[in-house]
Scaffold this motif. Structure first.
Motif, PDB file in Angstrom:
ATOM      1  N   HIS A 108      16.511  12.795  41.365  1.00  0.00           N
ATOM      2  CA  HIS A 108      17.709  13.549  41.747  1.00  0.00           C
ATOM      3  C   HIS A 108      18.927  12.899  41.101  1.00  0.00           C
ATOM      4  O   HIS A 108      18.979  11.673  40.938  1.00  0.00           O
ATOM      5  N   ASP A 139      19.724   4.222  43.231  1.00  0.00           N
ATOM      6  CA  ASP A 139      19.320   5.492  43.866  1.00  0.00           C
ATOM      7  C   ASP A 139      20.053   6.637  43.231  1.00  0.00           C
ATOM      8  O   ASP A 139      21.071   7.062  43.728  1.00  0.00           O
ATOM      9  N   MET A 140      19.524   7.237  42.132  1.00  0.00           N
ATOM     10  CA  MET A 140      18.368   6.839  41.385  1.00  0.00           C
ATOM     11  C   MET A 140      18.557   7.148  39.908  1.00  0.00           C
ATOM     12  O   MET A 140      17.691   7.661  39.237  1.00  0.00           O
ATOM     13  N   GLU A 173      19.641  16.146  46.726  1.00  0.00           N
ATOM     14  CA  GLU A 173      18.614  15.408  47.474  1.00  0.00           C
ATOM     15  C   GLU A 173      19.242  14.665  48.641  1.00  0.00           C
ATOM     16  O   GLU A 173      18.683  14.610  49.729  1.00  0.00           O
ATOM     17  N   GLU A 174      20.402  14.059  48.392  1.00  0.00           N
ATOM     18  CA  GLU A 174      21.051  13.286  49.454  1.00  0.00           C
ATOM     19  C   GLU A 174      21.442  14.224  50.597  1.00  0.00           C
ATOM     20  O   GLU A 174      21.555  15.422  50.417  1.00  0.00           O
ATOM     21  N   GLU A 198      12.257   6.825  42.973  1.00  0.00           N
ATOM     22  CA  GLU A 198      13.187   6.370  44.019  1.00  0.00           C
ATOM     23  C   GLU A 198      13.026   4.853  44.153  1.00  0.00           C
ATOM     24  O   GLU A 198      11.933   4.313  43.948  1.00  0.00           O
TER      25      GLU A 198
HETATM   26 ZN   LIG Z   1      17.377   8.757  46.297  1.00  0.00          ZN
END
Ligand SMILES: [Zn+2]
Length: 431
Positions: A108, A139-140, A173-174, A198
């Motif tokens: 992501h 991340d990431m 994604e977050e 990740e």
């Molecule tokens: Zn992540």
């Protein structure tokens, strides 16, 4: 895999160490912040798409809601705005797909807004000793850079794979989004195995934890006791709930047997991430406020369902609310802020896990630690929805979601080698 090919990959990657870091740094400079329900991923994704085109990949750029099946999917999480938030998927067609398997690298591109403070500007990457600092380094974006560089390595070495090799950079994604990852699957970008880099500190993870963000809202009776007003402070109620949750976390961790993938690292954290009541501006709010709110994140092992999670956590909070006068006097509301992100897993002895583990050993000269990743992520979309076996393998680092986030530089180099070698092993190299 032939030893000559393995060493060619290793030398190419060693010679391009600086470019792996530069690519990570370029990605960090794009403030691709997830501000749910919105997100600022567009500029970073335009750059990723250009990078993929330069690698001669077939590039598909689409916003999640371009995918007709997304909104009707039971795992779709409503309420996000995907205007100008494209996913980018690049495919390198295999020369003989029937003779080899396909592989997907999924990352992501969004980052959290994160805590403020620290030594460095989050979007101005800094290398210091063995670390690279910057929001998203760990991340990431470091992992994303490693996957892109692995694809470039194979191209520049002239390696022809039998199966398709796909590399993607998804949005949202977050904050428990997952719609970006889901949309790419529903769009048809699927494979026989997937690696998600990740940041799990260089372990091979055939599974990961899940969890959910909840918000608790208490409403009391505001004011200040000049007269006979009945004042109920939601702050006392919230404080009681915070203490009760701390005890609940400790008890739960004592009585819950660890999941086998977490036998060496047991624990289900419950984190209170926000607590708020009253006004601190000068001249404002010198009285008991009407409302207090708390946000918390509660984790679960793979196998725990949304219903079980609800019954345990919300059941406990409702019991405290009934039995604690300071809470019972308030109106209480408990609302989910994210979807329930299930933990998920594939068997440790799955052929794909074994392949990644073997390549890891051959590349780094020592077998990997195989255990669960201690965080929630989009990987359940692969394991549970798309039926694509997925392994998490990402770098060591620290301060994810906070200031001065960093990634271990040598891990980005090691991962680029492992990813390129895994593609050869899993997809098959054409003669
Ligand atoms: Zn992540």
């Amino acid at each position: 895999m032939q030893n000559t090919l393995a060493s060619a990959i290793d030398s190419w990657v060693a010679d391009h160490t600086n470019e792996i870091l530069q690519l990570t740094e370029t990605l960090i400079r794009f403030p691709s912040v997830n501000r749910a329900p919105y997100g600022d991923e567009a500029e970073a994704q335009i750059f990723v798409a250009e990078t993929m085109r330069a690698l001669n990949l077939d590039v598909d750029t689409f916003v999640p809601t371009d995918v007709p099946a997304l909104a009707a999917h039971p795992a779709y999480w409503q309420g996000r705005d995907y205007t100008n938030r494209p996913n980018v998927v690049g495919t390198r067609q295999g020369v003989s797909p029937s003779a080899g398997k396909s592989l997907l690298f999924s990352s992501h591109v969004d980052v959290v807004a994160g805590n403020s403070g620290g030594r460095f500007d989050p979007f101005m990457p800094v290398r210091e000793d063995e670390k690279l600092y910057g929001r998203g380094s760990n991340d990431m974006k470091g992992g994303l850079a490693a996957t892109l560089m692995a694809v470039r390595c194979l191209r520049e070495l002239g390696v022809r794979l039998n199966g398709n090799l796909i590399v993607e950079s998804v949005v949202d994604e977050e904050n428990g989004g997952s719609n970006g990852t889901l949309a790419a699957r529903l769009r048809g970008h699927n494979a026989d195995g997937c690696i998600v880099p990740e940041p799990n500190a260089m372990i091979v993870s055939p599974g990961h934890k899940g969890g959910r963000i909840w918000e608790i809202r208490l409403k009391g009776s505001p004011g200040i006791a000049f007269g006979s007003d009945h004042i109920v402070s939601p702050i006392y109620g919230m404080a009681r709930l915070a203490v009760a949750l701390e005890e609940w976390e400790a008890i739960r961790n004592r009585v819950t047997p660890p999941h086998p993938l977490f036998a060496e690292t047991p624990g289900l954290p419950l984190l209170i991430t926000k607590i708020k009541a009253g006004e601190f501006e000068p001249g404002a709010g010198d009285a008991v406020p009407e409302r207090a709110m708390m946000e918390l994140w509660a984790e679960e092992y793979p196998g725990t369902t949304e219903q079980e999670h609800y019954a345990r956590l919300i059941g406990f909070l409702e019991q405290v609310a009934r039995e604690t006068p300071a809470v019972a006097q308030c109106e209480i509301e408990i609302v989910p802020i994210t979807r329930f992100l299930p933990g998920s897993e594939i068997p440790r002895d799955h052929r794909f896990v074994q392949t990644v583990g073997t390549v890891f050993s051959q590349t780094l000269g020592a077998p990997p630690i195989v255990r669960g990743a201690p965080f929630a992520c989009d990987v359940f979309v692969f394991n549970q929805i798309a039926n694509i076996p997925c392994v998490i393998l990402g770098p060591r680092g620290g301060n994810a979601h906070s200031y001065d986030e960093w990634v271990m530089i040598e891990d980005l180099v090691a991962l680029t080698k492992i990813f390129a070698r895994t593609a050869c092993e899993w997809c098959g190299v054409a003669a």
